[in-house]
Design a protein around this motif. Sequence first.
Motif, PDB file in Angstrom:
ATOM      1  N   VAL A  16       0.825  -1.210   0.000  1.00  0.00           N
ATOM      2  CA  VAL A  16       0.000   0.000   0.000  1.00  0.00           C
ATOM      3  C   VAL A  16       0.864   1.268   0.000  1.00  0.00           C
ATOM      4  CG1 VAL A  16      -0.314   0.144   2.521  1.00  0.00           C
ATOM      5  CG2 VAL A  16      -2.061   1.045   1.000  1.00  0.00           C
ATOM      6  N   THR A  45       1.598   2.759  -3.326  1.00  0.00           N
ATOM      7  CA  THR A  45       0.521   3.392  -4.103  1.00  0.00           C
ATOM      8  C   THR A  45       0.621   4.918  -4.073  1.00  0.00           C
ATOM      9  OG1 THR A  45      -1.027   3.411  -2.233  1.00  0.00           O
ATOM     10  CG2 THR A  45      -1.071   1.461  -3.685  1.00  0.00           C
ATOM     11  N   LEU A  46       1.483   5.459  -3.226  1.00  0.00           N
ATOM     12  CA  LEU A  46       1.645   6.920  -3.240  1.00  0.00           C
ATOM     13  C   LEU A  46       2.447   7.375  -4.458  1.00  0.00           C
ATOM     14  CD1 LEU A  46       4.786   7.796  -2.293  1.00  0.00           C
ATOM     15  CD2 LEU A  46       3.952   7.049  -0.101  1.00  0.00           C
ATOM     16  N   THR A  53       0.172   8.352  -7.704  1.00  0.00           N
ATOM     17  CA  THR A  53      -0.557   9.619  -7.526  1.00  0.00           C
ATOM     18  C   THR A  53       0.408  10.807  -7.537  1.00  0.00           C
ATOM     19  OG1 THR A  53      -0.629   9.111  -5.156  1.00  0.00           O
ATOM     20  CG2 THR A  53      -2.657   8.745  -6.392  1.00  0.00           C
ATOM     21  N   ARG A  81       0.387  13.924 -10.320  1.00  0.00           N
ATOM     22  CA  ARG A  81       0.363  15.363  -9.993  1.00  0.00           C
ATOM     23  C   ARG A  81       1.583  16.069 -10.594  1.00  0.00           C
ATOM     24  NH1 ARG A  81      -1.541  13.136  -5.153  1.00  0.00           N
ATOM     25  NH2 ARG A  81       0.545  13.193  -4.250  1.00  0.00           N
ATOM     26  N   GLY A  89      -3.395   9.359   5.577  1.00  0.00           N
ATOM     27  CA  GLY A  89      -2.947   8.661   4.365  1.00  0.00           C
ATOM     28  C   GLY A  89      -2.404   9.673   3.371  1.00  0.00           C
ATOM     29  N   CYS A  90      -1.629  10.635   3.895  1.00  0.00           N
ATOM     30  CA  CYS A  90      -1.201  11.789   3.067  1.00  0.00           C
ATOM     31  C   CYS A  90      -0.160  11.408   2.022  1.00  0.00           C
ATOM     32  CB  CYS A  90      -0.631  12.885   3.964  1.00  0.00           C
ATOM     33  SG  CYS A  90       0.798  12.317   4.930  1.00  0.00           S
ATOM     34  N   GLY A  91       0.563  10.290   2.232  1.00  0.00           N
ATOM     35  CA  GLY A  91       1.621   9.933   1.280  1.00  0.00           C
ATOM     36  C   GLY A  91       2.618  11.075   1.139  1.00  0.00           C
ATOM     37  N   ASP A 116       0.636   9.540   8.121  1.00  0.00           N
ATOM     38  CA  ASP A 116       0.872   8.321   7.320  1.00  0.00           C
ATOM     39  C   ASP A 116       1.760   7.412   8.162  1.00  0.00           C
ATOM     40  OD1 ASP A 116       1.494   6.461   5.026  1.00  0.00           O
ATOM     41  OD2 ASP A 116       0.544   8.055   3.859  1.00  0.00           O
ATOM     42  N   TYR A 117       2.073   6.248   7.650  1.00  0.00           N
ATOM     43  CA  TYR A 117       2.948   5.332   8.373  1.00  0.00           C
ATOM     44  C   TYR A 117       4.260   6.044   8.738  1.00  0.00           C
ATOM     45  CZ  TYR A 117       0.125   1.294   6.941  1.00  0.00           C
ATOM     46  OH  TYR A 117      -0.877   0.380   6.758  1.00  0.00           O
ATOM     47  N   THR A 157       2.120   7.295  12.026  1.00  0.00           N
ATOM     48  CA  THR A 157       1.377   6.211  12.694  1.00  0.00           C
ATOM     49  C   THR A 157       0.475   5.541  11.664  1.00  0.00           C
ATOM     50  OG1 THR A 157      -0.295   5.678  14.367  1.00  0.00           O
ATOM     51  CG2 THR A 157      -0.469   7.839  13.389  1.00  0.00           C
ATOM     52  N   SER A 158       0.099   4.310  11.956  1.00  0.00           N
ATOM     53  CA  SER A 158      -0.972   3.729  11.152  1.00  0.00           C
ATOM     54  C   SER A 158      -2.280   4.304  11.673  1.00  0.00           C
ATOM     55  CB  SER A 158      -1.000   2.204  11.309  1.00  0.00           C
ATOM     56  OG  SER A 158      -2.214   1.722  10.755  1.00  0.00           O
ATOM     57  N   VAL A 159      -3.182   4.634  10.791  1.00  0.00           N
ATOM     58  CA  VAL A 159      -4.466   5.182  11.242  1.00  0.00           C
ATOM     59  C   VAL A 159      -5.378   4.080  11.781  1.00  0.00           C
ATOM     60  CG1 VAL A 159      -4.400   7.207   9.759  1.00  0.00           C
ATOM     61  CG2 VAL A 159      -5.485   5.112   8.900  1.00  0.00           C
ATOM     62  N   GLU A 195      -7.588  10.961   0.960  1.00  0.00           N
ATOM     63  CA  GLU A 195      -7.673  10.778  -0.498  1.00  0.00           C
ATOM     64  C   GLU A 195      -6.875   9.531  -0.861  1.00  0.00           C
ATOM     65  OE1 GLU A 195      -6.226  14.082  -2.761  1.00  0.00           O
ATOM     66  OE2 GLU A 195      -6.886  13.203  -4.650  1.00  0.00           O
ATOM     67  N   GLY A 196      -7.536   8.585  -1.504  1.00  0.00           N
ATOM     68  CA  GLY A 196      -6.845   7.363  -1.920  1.00  0.00           C
ATOM     69  C   GLY A 196      -6.444   6.480  -0.751  1.00  0.00           C
ATOM     70  N   LEU A 197      -7.215   6.518   0.328  1.00  0.00           N
ATOM     71  CA  LEU A 197      -6.870   5.713   1.512  1.00  0.00           C
ATOM     72  C   LEU A 197      -7.876   4.592   1.780  1.00  0.00           C
ATOM     73  CD1 LEU A 197      -5.276   5.227   4.234  1.00  0.00           C
ATOM     74  CD2 LEU A 197      -6.897   6.823   5.281  1.00  0.00           C
TER      75      LEU A 197
HETATM   76  C1  LIG Z   1      -2.839   5.858  -2.832  1.00  0.00           C
HETATM   77  S1  LIG Z   1      -1.744   6.487  -1.612  1.00  0.00           S
HETATM   78  C2  LIG Z   1      -2.446   8.109  -1.483  1.00  0.00           C
HETATM   79  C3  LIG Z   1      -1.477   9.077  -0.930  1.00  0.00           C
HETATM   80  C4  LIG Z   1      -1.968  10.522  -1.000  1.00  0.00           C
HETATM   81  N1  LIG Z   1      -3.190  10.729  -0.295  1.00  0.00           N
HETATM   82  C5  LIG Z   1      -2.111  10.932  -2.439  1.00  0.00           C
HETATM   83  O1  LIG Z   1      -3.225  11.241  -2.882  1.00  0.00           O
HETATM   84  O2  LIG Z   1      -1.072  10.958  -3.126  1.00  0.00           O
HETATM   85  C6  LIG Z   1      -2.308   5.696  -0.108  1.00  0.00           C
HETATM   86  C7  LIG Z   1      -1.599   6.199   1.129  1.00  0.00           C
HETATM   87  O3  LIG Z   1      -2.270   5.718   2.290  1.00  0.00           O
HETATM   88  C8  LIG Z   1      -1.294   5.333   3.221  1.00  0.00           C
HETATM   89  N2  LIG Z   1      -1.901   4.351   4.124  1.00  0.00           N
HETATM   90  C9  LIG Z   1      -2.515   3.196   3.796  1.00  0.00           C
HETATM   91  N3  LIG Z   1      -2.932   2.555   4.895  1.00  0.00           N
HETATM   92  C10 LIG Z   1      -2.572   3.338   5.949  1.00  0.00           C
HETATM   93  C11 LIG Z   1      -2.706   3.211   7.346  1.00  0.00           C
HETATM   94  N4  LIG Z   1      -3.300   2.159   7.895  1.00  0.00           N
HETATM   95  N5  LIG Z   1      -2.223   4.200   8.126  1.00  0.00           N
HETATM   96  C12 LIG Z   1      -1.609   5.290   7.589  1.00  0.00           C
HETATM   97  N6  LIG Z   1      -1.451   5.456   6.270  1.00  0.00           N
HETATM   98  C13 LIG Z   1      -1.919   4.483   5.459  1.00  0.00           C
HETATM   99  C14 LIG Z   1      -0.166   4.751   2.376  1.00  0.00           C
HETATM  100  O4  LIG Z   1       1.051   4.674   3.089  1.00  0.00           O
HETATM  101  C15 LIG Z   1      -0.152   5.726   1.216  1.00  0.00           C
HETATM  102  O5  LIG Z   1       0.670   6.832   1.489  1.00  0.00           O
END
Ligand SMILES: C[S@@+](CC[C@H](N)C(=O)[O-])C[C@H]1O[C@@H](n2cnc3c(N)ncnc32)[C@H](O)[C@@H]1O
Length: 274
Positions: free
Chosen positions: A6, A9-10, A13, A17, A90-92, A112-113, A136-138, A158-160
């Motif tokens: 996961v 996946t950042l 995106t 951008r 999930g800011c990536g 984010d992690y 942290t993990s959310v 977004e995308g989380l």
């Molecule tokens: C598709 S990316 C989207 C990143 C960003 N929001 C963007 O639009 O570019 C998904 C993001 O969610 C984060 N993510 C997924 N599961 C998570 C969790 N349990 N805790 C924190 N972050 C998480 C990933 O590490 C990744 O940065």
Amino acid sequence: MKLTGVQATLLPTLYCRAVDASADKPILGDRVALATLRRIEADPDFEVDFSKVGMRPGDESAVAIRARHIDGQVADFLAAHPRATVLHIGCGLDSRAHRVDHGAEVRWIDVDYPEIVALRRRLVPEPPGDYTALGTSVTAPGWLAEVPTDRPVLVVAEGLTMYLDAGDGRLLFRGLAEYFPSGTLVFDALSTTGVKLSRRAKAIKVARAQVLWGIDSPRELESIHPSLRCAAVLNAFDLEGFVVSTTLRGRLATRVLGRIPALRQMLSIYRLEW
Ligand SMILES: C[S@@+](CC[C@H](N)C(=O)[O-])C[C@H]1O[C@@H](n2cnc3c(N)ncnc32)[C@H](O)[C@@H]1O
């Protein structure tokens, strides 16, 4: 340094951008994304070939349009609540805090992690103002305790959600509704059909990410906690200028997919309030 699952996946995106930012007529115009991408490409510690993250020319518009819409939601919230907390989960490597103009009275928290937050510190300049990046993990128990509850809160994701296990996602939403006396949550979500189709997407396969949580209706979200109310839902096809991709094939696909209800509702943007 190589991201997988996961966390990887950042990359698509960010790439989208950055490509949008270098276009003649950008939709989002995120120069920080472009600089971040260049920093990664120039850094020998990173093993990232952006030509292989699963995005094709023309794909950037869908990502840019979604981000622009969510930026607009943040700006609207801050116009109504100039003294607020924005919790961007999930800011990536997204530079939303740079894109959305926010005053000194806004507390902005990117989450984010821990390993992604460490990457952010290295790659994305800190925006001005009251800014924190929280690693942290959310879905970790108790992480919200670090977030003050003294101001109106906007949670943005977004995308989380699609990458969360449905049970974990529901727990997260319930936790938000219980922790903050009131709040707004803006996020995008795939439908269950969207989840099935996304599993075949090249970007997902390349990242080796699991797409898990599909949401099909506002009722489903409202059932998570009695105080949650869906104030708005918009599917991606309703966003101004939305095209699956800017190529001719992408434009044709947009027309065809947009006429099939199950596909039209594949990706929606929800606004929940409590
Ligand atoms: C598709 S990316 C989207 C990143 C960003 N929001 C963007 O639009 O570019 C998904 C993001 O969610 C984060 N993510 C997924 N599961 C998570 C969790 N349990 N805790 C924190 N972050 C998480 C990933 O590490 C990744 O940065």
